[in-house]
Scaffold this motif. Structure first.
Motif, PDB file in Angstrom:
ATOM      1  N   LYS A 150       0.847  -1.186   0.000  1.00 55.28           N
ATOM      2  CA  LYS A 150       0.000   0.000   0.000  1.00 55.28           C
ATOM      3  C   LYS A 150       0.887   1.242   0.000  1.00 55.28           C
ATOM      4  CE  LYS A 150      -0.663   0.818   4.978  1.00 55.28           C
ATOM      5  NZ  LYS A 150      -1.682   0.964   6.052  1.00 55.28           N
ATOM      6  N   PRO A 151       0.408   2.336  -0.607  1.00 56.94           N
ATOM      7  CA  PRO A 151       1.211   3.570  -0.653  1.00 56.94           C
ATOM      8  C   PRO A 151       1.244   4.253   0.703  1.00 56.94           C
ATOM      9  CG  PRO A 151      -0.948   3.955  -1.605  1.00 56.94           C
ATOM     10  CD  PRO A 151      -0.886   2.483  -1.296  1.00 56.94           C
ATOM     11  N   LEU A 152       2.339   4.941   0.972  1.00 52.95           N
ATOM     12  CA  LEU A 152       2.474   5.740   2.185  1.00 52.95           C
ATOM     13  C   LEU A 152       2.616   7.219   1.824  1.00 52.95           C
ATOM     14  CD1 LEU A 152       4.848   3.488   4.336  1.00 52.95           C
ATOM     15  CD2 LEU A 152       2.355   3.646   4.444  1.00 52.95           C
ATOM     16  N   GLY A 153       2.358   8.063   2.820  1.00 49.37           N
ATOM     17  CA  GLY A 153       2.234   9.493   2.567  1.00 49.37           C
ATOM     18  C   GLY A 153       3.507  10.283   2.718  1.00 49.37           C
ATOM     19  N   ILE A 154       4.425  10.128   1.789  1.00 54.04           N
ATOM     20  CA  ILE A 154       5.579  11.027   1.694  1.00 54.04           C
ATOM     21  C   ILE A 154       5.310  12.002   0.553  1.00 54.04           C
ATOM     22  CG2 ILE A 154       7.988  11.153   0.919  1.00 54.04           C
ATOM     23  CD1 ILE A 154       8.639   8.837   2.696  1.00 54.04           C
ATOM     24  N   TYR A 155       5.592  13.302   0.813  1.00 53.04           N
ATOM     25  CA  TYR A 155       5.294  14.351  -0.168  1.00 53.04           C
ATOM     26  C   TYR A 155       6.522  15.203  -0.490  1.00 53.04           C
ATOM     27  CZ  TYR A 155       0.527  12.988   0.821  1.00 53.04           C
ATOM     28  OH  TYR A 155      -0.633  12.254   0.969  1.00 53.04           O
ATOM     29  N   THR A 156       7.694  14.787   0.028  1.00 55.47           N
ATOM     30  CA  THR A 156       8.948  15.467  -0.297  1.00 55.47           C
ATOM     31  C   THR A 156       9.912  14.459  -0.897  1.00 55.47           C
ATOM     32  OG1 THR A 156       9.900  15.086   1.903  1.00 55.47           O
ATOM     33  CG2 THR A 156       8.649  17.137   1.581  1.00 55.47           C
ATOM     34  N   ASN A 157      10.846  14.920  -1.709  1.00 52.77           N
ATOM     35  CA  ASN A 157      11.760  14.027  -2.424  1.00 52.77           C
ATOM     36  C   ASN A 157      12.758  13.400  -1.461  1.00 52.77           C
ATOM     37  OD1 ASN A 157      13.289  12.671  -4.304  1.00 52.77           O
ATOM     38  ND2 ASN A 157      13.856  14.476  -5.484  1.00 52.77           N
ATOM     39  N   THR A 158      12.747  12.077  -1.409  1.00 54.82           N
ATOM     40  CA  THR A 158      13.601  11.314  -0.491  1.00 54.82           C
ATOM     41  C   THR A 158      14.893  10.812  -1.134  1.00 54.82           C
ATOM     42  OG1 THR A 158      12.216   9.432  -1.106  1.00 54.82           O
ATOM     43  CG2 THR A 158      11.729  10.510   0.977  1.00 54.82           C
ATOM     44  N   PHE A 159      15.183  11.223  -2.346  1.00 58.21           N
ATOM     45  CA  PHE A 159      16.325  10.681  -3.090  1.00 58.21           C
ATOM     46  C   PHE A 159      17.609  10.809  -2.280  1.00 58.21           C
ATOM     47  CE2 PHE A 159      19.209  11.357  -7.015  1.00 58.21           C
ATOM     48  CZ  PHE A 159      19.565  10.023  -7.029  1.00 58.21           C
ATOM     49  N   CYS A 160      18.243   9.646  -2.021  1.00 57.77           N
ATOM     50  CA  CYS A 160      19.560   9.591  -1.371  1.00 57.77           C
ATOM     51  C   CYS A 160      19.528  10.157   0.038  1.00 57.77           C
ATOM     52  CB  CYS A 160      20.610  10.275  -2.230  1.00 57.77           C
ATOM     53  SG  CYS A 160      20.814   9.455  -3.821  1.00 57.77           S
ATOM     54  N   SER A 161      18.506   9.773   0.791  1.00 58.27           N
ATOM     55  CA  SER A 161      18.392  10.139   2.193  1.00 58.27           C
ATOM     56  C   SER A 161      18.878   8.970   3.054  1.00 58.27           C
ATOM     57  CB  SER A 161      16.936  10.519   2.505  1.00 58.27           C
ATOM     58  OG  SER A 161      16.045   9.545   1.992  1.00 58.27           O
ATOM     59  N   ALA A 162      18.534   8.977   4.344  1.00 57.73           N
ATOM     60  CA  ALA A 162      18.991   7.919   5.248  1.00 57.73           C
ATOM     61  C   ALA A 162      18.006   7.804   6.404  1.00 57.73           C
ATOM     62  CB  ALA A 162      20.394   8.220   5.765  1.00 57.73           C
ATOM     63  N   GLY A 163      18.178   6.773   7.236  1.00 57.46           N
ATOM     64  CA  GLY A 163      17.257   6.592   8.347  1.00 57.46           C
ATOM     65  C   GLY A 163      17.849   5.792   9.488  1.00 57.46           C
ATOM     66  N   SER A 164      17.232   5.925  10.657  1.00 48.02           N
ATOM     67  CA  SER A 164      17.584   5.123  11.826  1.00 48.02           C
ATOM     68  C   SER A 164      16.477   5.303  12.866  1.00 48.02           C
ATOM     69  CB  SER A 164      18.945   5.535  12.396  1.00 48.02           C
ATOM     70  OG  SER A 164      19.491   4.504  13.186  1.00 48.02           O
ATOM     71  N   TRP A 165      16.485   4.432  13.878  1.00 48.71           N
ATOM     72  CA  TRP A 165      15.423   4.426  14.883  1.00 48.71           C
ATOM     73  C   TRP A 165      15.804   5.252  16.104  1.00 48.71           C
ATOM     74  CZ3 TRP A 165      10.752   2.062  14.150  1.00 48.71           C
ATOM     75  CH2 TRP A 165      10.666   1.111  13.119  1.00 48.71           C
ATOM     76  N   LEU A 166      14.849   6.012  16.642  1.00 46.37           N
ATOM     77  CA  LEU A 166      14.988   6.568  17.975  1.00 46.37           C
ATOM     78  C   LEU A 166      14.812   5.460  19.007  1.00 46.37           C
ATOM     79  CD1 LEU A 166      12.865   9.844  17.688  1.00 46.37           C
ATOM     80  CD2 LEU A 166      15.356   9.696  17.865  1.00 46.37           C
ATOM     81  N   GLY A 167      15.350   5.685  20.196  1.00 46.19           N
ATOM     82  CA  GLY A 167      15.213   4.699  21.257  1.00 46.19           C
ATOM     83  C   GLY A 167      13.782   4.456  21.682  1.00 46.19           C
ATOM     84  N   ASN A 168      12.875   5.427  21.406  1.00 50.31           N
ATOM     85  CA  ASN A 168      11.473   5.237  21.789  1.00 50.31           C
ATOM     86  C   ASN A 168      10.683   4.435  20.774  1.00 50.31           C
ATOM     87  OD1 ASN A 168      10.972   6.977  19.665  1.00 50.31           O
ATOM     88  ND2 ASN A 168      10.234   8.681  20.919  1.00 50.31           N
ATOM     89  N   GLY A 169      11.343   3.981  19.674  1.00 51.67           N
ATOM     90  CA  GLY A 169      10.676   3.157  18.689  1.00 51.67           C
ATOM     91  C   GLY A 169      10.104   3.904  17.513  1.00 51.67           C
ATOM     92  N   THR A 170      10.449   5.183  17.366  1.00 55.04           N
ATOM     93  CA  THR A 170      10.035   5.976  16.211  1.00 55.04           C
ATOM     94  C   THR A 170      11.161   5.988  15.185  1.00 55.04           C
ATOM     95  OG1 THR A 170       8.607   7.398  17.537  1.00 55.04           O
ATOM     96  CG2 THR A 170       9.318   8.266  15.416  1.00 55.04           C
ATOM     97  N   LEU A 171      10.822   5.761  13.930  1.00 51.11           N
ATOM     98  CA  LEU A 171      11.796   5.789  12.854  1.00 51.11           C
ATOM     99  C   LEU A 171      11.998   7.223  12.386  1.00 51.11           C
ATOM    100  CD1 LEU A 171      13.523   4.153  10.777  1.00 51.11           C
ATOM    101  CD2 LEU A 171      11.479   4.085   9.340  1.00 51.11           C
ATOM    102  N   VAL A 172      13.272   7.607  12.183  1.00 56.43           N
ATOM    103  CA  VAL A 172      13.620   8.938  11.684  1.00 56.43           C
ATOM    104  C   VAL A 172      14.284   8.781  10.328  1.00 56.43           C
ATOM    105  CG1 VAL A 172      14.881  11.081  12.127  1.00 56.43           C
ATOM    106  CG2 VAL A 172      13.968   9.753  14.039  1.00 56.43           C
ATOM    107  N   GLU A 173      13.880   9.602   9.370  1.00 60.95           N
ATOM    108  CA  GLU A 173      14.446   9.566   8.025  1.00 60.95           C
ATOM    109  C   GLU A 173      14.764  11.006   7.633  1.00 60.95           C
ATOM    110  OE1 GLU A 173      14.687   8.505   3.664  1.00 60.95           O
ATOM    111  OE2 GLU A 173      13.693  10.172   4.658  1.00 60.95           O
TER     112      GLU A 173
END
Length: 566
Positions: free
Chosen positions: A97-120
């Motif tokens: 299913k599609p998710l709601g990203i509305y900005t260009n993510t080209f060549c970005s990165a990500g990791s998890w906060l300790g509280n269980g929220t993903l940051v990109e």
């Protein structure tokens, strides 16, 4: 209660062989592990389509993976009709299913906060119904199941940064460039890092000389937490051919490691992969880093490098130990730690470098060629490579590989195209494959984890703490052999461009194991979690107990954190 059990004192790397009644309070003294591979190379199966190209991938729950693409005209559409660039893949239904990203993510990165929220973080310029993403920070909350975008809050442009979950549960965003380029250069270099959430309340960039020293090959720098007993935030950083240990709290370099030998560049676009090998309490979590692949030349006809380097980070006067990467050169390999602690090297090309094709049709020139279809399995203790069954799908630029809690590996992506193109020799690839490693074909019974801390196992994370002894109920169906158990905790990471940010594997001490007198084939197992967050960062991980190298039916999702002060 004095729990007794059928147990022997033959212990190898977390291994407990059940033989006779004894009090259980023993622990292994060697990291070596018995292996019972069935002599097959595993199997591949195409199971579905990703909807968007899998440039990034992250396991967000036991049976769901989120993919992130760059801005391009994927067939999957957002509710407003625009082409989606992020999707959620259901491992049970193989639907997307599609998710709601509305900005260009080209060549970005990500990791998890300790509280269980993903940051990109990061991206590129906007267009085609998408806004600029190069200073955007995105949050994915698993309870909501979609993205929230904080546009323009990042203090500088971040294109090709690295990210890492820190021991305090915050995330570090490291390096990158201020604009897209084939390789970095001084005028667009971003030799800084930032921390989110910001300790001072305001997001700021902090200079880091290492990211200037390593020009022009410093994009997607490799970064790992170095375990230590002092509670310091020590980081291993590597780019180009150079590695350092860096004290983040003091803001200074502690160790300048020797350059990796051979004159090989290991950073984008001559992309290698790095992995911290499994950690064990038997040697006080002594950290060893491994970096594999790359190339010597910024040239599309150059052969990929067939070498890996291992470096013990806490050893005085540490030197690189080199091998031949199983005899196969790879540019853009993916390294995935499997449930049994071996490393799966998969995907990549034998020639060229990372990047998009030039031209189109019969005049198209691909900058990465000769796809490597055969994965290798690396045993970090024997230091040997095993050739596994081959895929038939080329997976080169913008491919991913991630461990799934049932012990399989999800592999997707490959898009050496500047835009969606299904008619080239190496088309935009949407097919999702599941690779089943050899350990899934063992004759040993696969454990079924019933509960952890009296909580039934489902898709929800169970809260656990560092240094805590936890109790698990495990079912192991009798198959005529004596059960032998090992345990581990794994953070599956965030995968993009051959880097798996924050991926970590740690063996767990089994302190007790007892047969449940009320239920046949059921055991009560007590595990000791790692003592501090430098060994494995806080946040979402999975606990595994496996029998004779047979993994459990699924790992247990946990949220690892510090216990609240009394």
């Amino acid at each position: 209660m004095n729990i007794k059990l059928i147990l022997s004192v033959f212990l190898v790397g977390g291994l407990i062989l059940l033989n006779e009644q004894v009090n259980v309070n023993a622990f292994p003294t060697s990291p070596l592990r018995a292996r019972q591979d069935p002599g097959v190379g595993g199997t591949w199966k195409v199971v579905g389509k990703s909807g968007v190209n899998a440039m990034h991938a992250v396991l967000v729950s036991p049976r769901k993976v989120v993919f992130i693409d760059k801005l391009e005209e994927n067939a999957l559409k957002r509710p407003d009709g625009a082409a989606a660039i992020s999707s959620e893949y259901d491992l049970d239904t193989n639907e997307v299913k599609p998710l709601g990203i509305y900005t260009n993510t080209f060549c970005s990165a990500g990791s998890w906060l300790g509280n269980g929220t993903l940051v990109e973080v990061g991206g590129d310029v906007g267009g085609d119904n998408y806004r600029i993403g190069i200073q955007t920070l995105r949050l994915y909350d698993t309870a909501v199941g979609d993205w929230v975008e904080l546009e323009g809050i990042v203090p500088s442009n971040r294109w090709y940064p690295a990210m890492l979950t820190l021991p305090n549960g915050n995330v570090m965003v490291l390096g990158g460039s201020t604009a897209g380029a084939g390789k970095s250069k001084p005028e667009i270099n971003n030799p800084t890092y930032m921390i989110y959430p910001p300790p001072s309340g305001t997001l700021v960039d902090v200079p880091l000389d290492f990211l200037t020293t390593t020009l022009p090959y410093n994009l997607y720098p490799m970064v790992h937490i170095i375990p230590n007993a002092d509670g310091k935030t020590l980081l291993f950083m590597f780019a180009n051919q150079m590695g350092i240990s860096y004290d983040l709290d003091a803001g200074k370099t502690v160790t300048n490691y020797p350059d990796i030998p051979g004159g090989v560049i290991r950073s984008y676009p001559l992309t290698a992969s790095s992995v911290m090998l499994p950690l064990s309490p038997t040697d006080n979590y002594n950290p060893t880093i491994m970096i594999c692949g790359g190339s010597k030349t910024f040239e599309i006809t150059a052969p990929a490098e067939a070498s890996c380097g291992r470096l013990e980070l806490s050893t005085a006067n540490a030197a690189w130990e080199m091998d031949n990467f199983g005899g196969q050169g790879r540019i853009m390999p993916d390294s995935t730690i499997l449930v049994d602690g071996s490393i799966l090297f998969v995907n990549g090309a034998a020639t060229g470098m990372a990047g998009f094709r030039k031209g189109s049709g019969i005049t198209a020139i691909f900058v990465n060629e000769d796809p490597v279809l055969t994965p290798f399995r690396y045993d970090p203790f024997a230091k040997t490579y095993t050739t596994l069954a081959s895929s038939t799908i080329p997976r080169m630029y913008h491919s991913i590989s991630t461990l799934v809690p049932d012990g399989t590996v999800l592999i997707a992506g490959s898009n050496p195209q500047p835009k969606v193109d299904l008619n080239e020799k190496y088309p935009t690839e949407y097919r999702v494959e599941i690779f089943s490693p050899p350990y899934l074909f063992t004759q040993s019974s696969r454990p079924v984890i019933i509960s952890l801390q009296s909580t039934q196992i489902d898709n929800n994370r169970i809260n656990v703490n560092y240094g805590q002894e936890v109790t698990m109920v495990v079912q192991i169906k009798s198959d005529g052999t004596t059960p032998s158990l090992k345990a581990s905790i794994i953070h599956h990471g965030f995968i993009t461009h051959s880097q798996n940010f924050s991926q970590r594997y740690v063996y767990l001490e089994i302190t007790e194991m007892a047969a449940d007198p009320t239920t046949a084939d059921q055991y009560i197992v007590k595990l000791k979690l790692p003592p501090n967050p430098t060994i494995i960062a806080p946040g979402p991980s999975y606990i595994y107990v496996f029998n004779n190298d047979a993994p459990p039916q699924t790992g247990v999702p946990v949220l690892l954190s510090q216990a609240a002060a009394a």
